[in-house]
Enzyme design. Sequence first.
Site, PDB file in Angstrom:
ATOM      1  N   ASP A  59      47.943  26.072  25.944  1.00 48.25           N
ATOM      2  CA  ASP A  59      47.741  25.457  24.635  1.00 48.25           C
ATOM      3  C   ASP A  59      49.122  25.282  24.001  1.00 48.25           C
ATOM      4  OD1 ASP A  59      48.515  27.920  23.751  1.00 48.25           O
ATOM      5  OD2 ASP A  59      46.615  28.467  22.867  1.00 48.25           O
ATOM      6  N   ASP A  63      37.452  26.633  27.395  1.00 45.17           N
ATOM      7  CA  ASP A  63      38.120  27.937  27.508  1.00 45.17           C
ATOM      8  C   ASP A  63      37.611  28.792  26.372  1.00 45.17           C
ATOM      9  OD1 ASP A  63      39.910  26.589  25.335  1.00 45.17           O
ATOM     10  OD2 ASP A  63      40.491  28.697  25.319  1.00 45.17           O
ATOM     11  N   CYS A 107      23.499  39.056  40.620  1.00 45.00           N
ATOM     12  CA  CYS A 107      24.951  38.888  40.520  1.00 45.00           C
ATOM     13  C   CYS A 107      25.630  39.704  41.608  1.00 45.00           C
ATOM     14  CB  CYS A 107      25.412  39.344  39.136  1.00 45.00           C
ATOM     15  SG  CYS A 107      27.173  39.185  38.866  1.00 45.00           S
ATOM     16  N   CYS A 153      28.918  40.409  41.588  1.00 48.31           N
ATOM     17  CA  CYS A 153      30.239  40.848  41.126  1.00 48.31           C
ATOM     18  C   CYS A 153      30.388  42.351  41.322  1.00 48.31           C
ATOM     19  CB  CYS A 153      30.458  40.467  39.664  1.00 48.31           C
ATOM     20  SG  CYS A 153      29.815  41.656  38.483  1.00 48.31           S
ATOM     21  N   CYS A 156      28.215  44.681  39.219  1.00 47.87           N
ATOM     22  CA  CYS A 156      26.796  44.721  39.583  1.00 47.87           C
ATOM     23  C   CYS A 156      26.527  45.480  40.872  1.00 47.87           C
ATOM     24  CB  CYS A 156      26.215  43.306  39.590  1.00 47.87           C
ATOM     25  SG  CYS A 156      26.056  42.680  37.896  1.00 47.87           S
ATOM     26  N   HIS A 180      32.358  40.987  35.272  1.00 47.91           N
ATOM     27  CA  HIS A 180      30.970  40.506  35.284  1.00 47.91           C
ATOM     28  C   HIS A 180      30.829  39.257  34.419  1.00 47.91           C
ATOM     29  CE1 HIS A 180      26.651  40.222  35.168  1.00 47.91           C
ATOM     30  NE2 HIS A 180      26.783  40.032  33.870  1.00 47.91           N
TER      31      HIS A 180
END
Lengths: 380, 380
Positions: A96, A269, A307, A309, A312, A337
């Site tokens: 940015d 974002d 999930c 990840c 998880c 997660h």
Amino acid sequence: MTAPAFGFELLHREASTRARLGKFRTPHGVIDTPTFMPVGTQGTVKGVDAGRLRETGAQMILGNTYHLSLRPGEKTVAALGGLHEFMKWDGPILTDSGGFQVFSLAERMTFDETGVCFKSHIDGSKIELSPERAVAIQEDLGSDVAMVFDHVVALPNERDVVADAMRRSVRWAERCKVAAKRADQALFAIVQGGLDAELRAESAERLVALDFVGYAIGGLSVGELPSEMYAALDFTTPLLPEDRPRYLMGVGRPIDLLEGIARGVDLFDCVMPTRNGRNALAFTDSGSVRLRNQQYALDREPLDPNCCCLACRHSRGYLRHLFQAKEMLGPMLVSIHNLTYYQRVMAEARRAILQNRFQDFLIEKRRGWGIREASATPDR
Amino acid sequence: MTAPAFGFELLHREASTRARLGKFRTPHGVIDTPTFMPVGTQGTVKGVDAGRLRETGAQMILGNTYHLSLRPGEKTVAALGGLHEFMKWDGPILTDSGGFQVFSLAERMTFDETGVCFKSHIDGSKIELSPERAVAIQEDLGSDVAMVFDHVVALPNERDVVADAMRRSVRWAERCKVAAKRADQALFAIVQGGLDAELRAESAERLVALDFVGYAIGGLSVGELPSEMYAALDFTTPLLPEDRPRYLMGVGRPIDLLEGIARGVDLFDCVMPTRNGRNALAFTDSGSVRLRNQQYALDREPLDPNCCCLACRHSRGYLRHLFQAKEMLGPMLVSIHNLTYYQRVMAEARRAILQNRFQDFLIEKRRGWGIREASATPDR
């Protein structure tokens, strides 16, 4: 002759909404759009190393010019090989311009047509930022996509204030375009104008005439209702060229991403997945889970059985314990997660676009999250 | 008939020192000794997820009975599947007994022959711990190796105090042995007796007569000089059976591990790699690196060019920035580096033992670390 460093390919327009599927080519790789960019404010996505970040499915990330220019300083980042090498993130990076932070975080900010003057929130030192300086910093950082330096105002606000900031942002965008020198860095313009359709139209028209590689929609998610933001997108995205990527800055909750996609946005974002993750709040298809609640103390189930990840693999009971015991691993795992969840929602969205069922997909997701259609009440 | 759950195989005795190479078999796998166990105080090695921990080369880890029994409570850990499942660490785990923490951390501690009474450092609640209770907690946690509950005293101390605590520890060890029920959990005794050769001999003799699966050397690294600790090891390890693993508790710096190995120790644990990592202090073959120092601000080199850990993919300048900016990734990465470094030193030590050049290896390491031989000055 080599191909140009940047290119946006529109692969498909969804039948039931304005959602689009695309590919955005950058010097650090091609990304699938719509895409969500995790925020690496100070040269790191908080609590997540670059390898784990890649595992979440992230394709492109965001860095903050304001923060990095104050610490460690863009010259230090450049001396250490540029932002990609510094962070060891080999995918595309968007930076940015610092506009949003200057107008929201900086102390004793003053501005005129030249630029802004403010005191560093770190050591109180006096700092000047201008369109030319914002471009120079981003060129030192070496991001793939740089943003123009804009004047952001809070909403609601008086029409004159919003109009004045929008017109200054257009003039500053033009100065940024003149200042930009790197062939391996694209510059995106930022459409301003608050919630006012006429002002947004003026901003978009004048910026499109200047011919930027991509167009951001700025000045939203700054205090207005979600329904007001969606309405602003309704009349803003049709003003932008079909063949350029569109980026909704700093937004938002999973529902906001899908509502944005339905209105033709390609890039997003937000700090929400990591900030909420650090605060023990996890996103799932059936709404958010507040892991500090006593009810999870003996819960053997993962946050989300679908999930894959790292978080998880553990029970909710374990994750809760980590927060109760103030262990770093709690924020680390729930950030992973949430980032994984955001990427999964985006992957599902891209599939739904391709299959022309985005409207149904949006309804199904809203239902899971417990959100009434076209809700006008902001999430607390 | 199945093989017994535990076994220690002595593979090689090094020629120039008392160093040994071995294999220790547990229900969660066989580990190479000498080995270093990272400390997972509260069900996590601070700042390192289980996958990254495995990548450091760690084979076995330590959990703290005192901390886990207070929060989340051993019954909660048991309800969530036991400590391995809770943490998702599928390798062997050793739990200490809480003795060290009770006598060093607990508030308003009182003790008699039965056990100890203290106030939780978390919520001030009154808690009792005894040999039987320490075993029961560790059985609920489900570690592979449980430690006997011992009475630890600070050094230096009066001989009577040390002798009294040592003899109580022997009586408590016997009660632990009677109380232990799980066939898939080994119980290690702890030799006490401070720096006094006669007391250490009495402790070792009486504990060896009780026939434990392994023997720890406790009550060291509690205020004495390194040279005094090495001297205590000199006269203690020969008192222990050759065919059982030996564990030096809570020690220490890399040099202390090698001095311990030279004296016949097989297992070590210490918070130093992670605690120092969180404080921006990194271990390398040429001594420690204080990453907060200004000299590293523009340093493009990794901490250690020979290290393949995650931290060493980055420049020292980046790591320093993370600490300056108070980013979690700094502690995370330098903890990983230090744990990787400790494991690499242990792997090198095992190779040096096998090749009968441990004495030379020790001299070479001392030189790299800038430590004079048989240094009597403690590291600051």
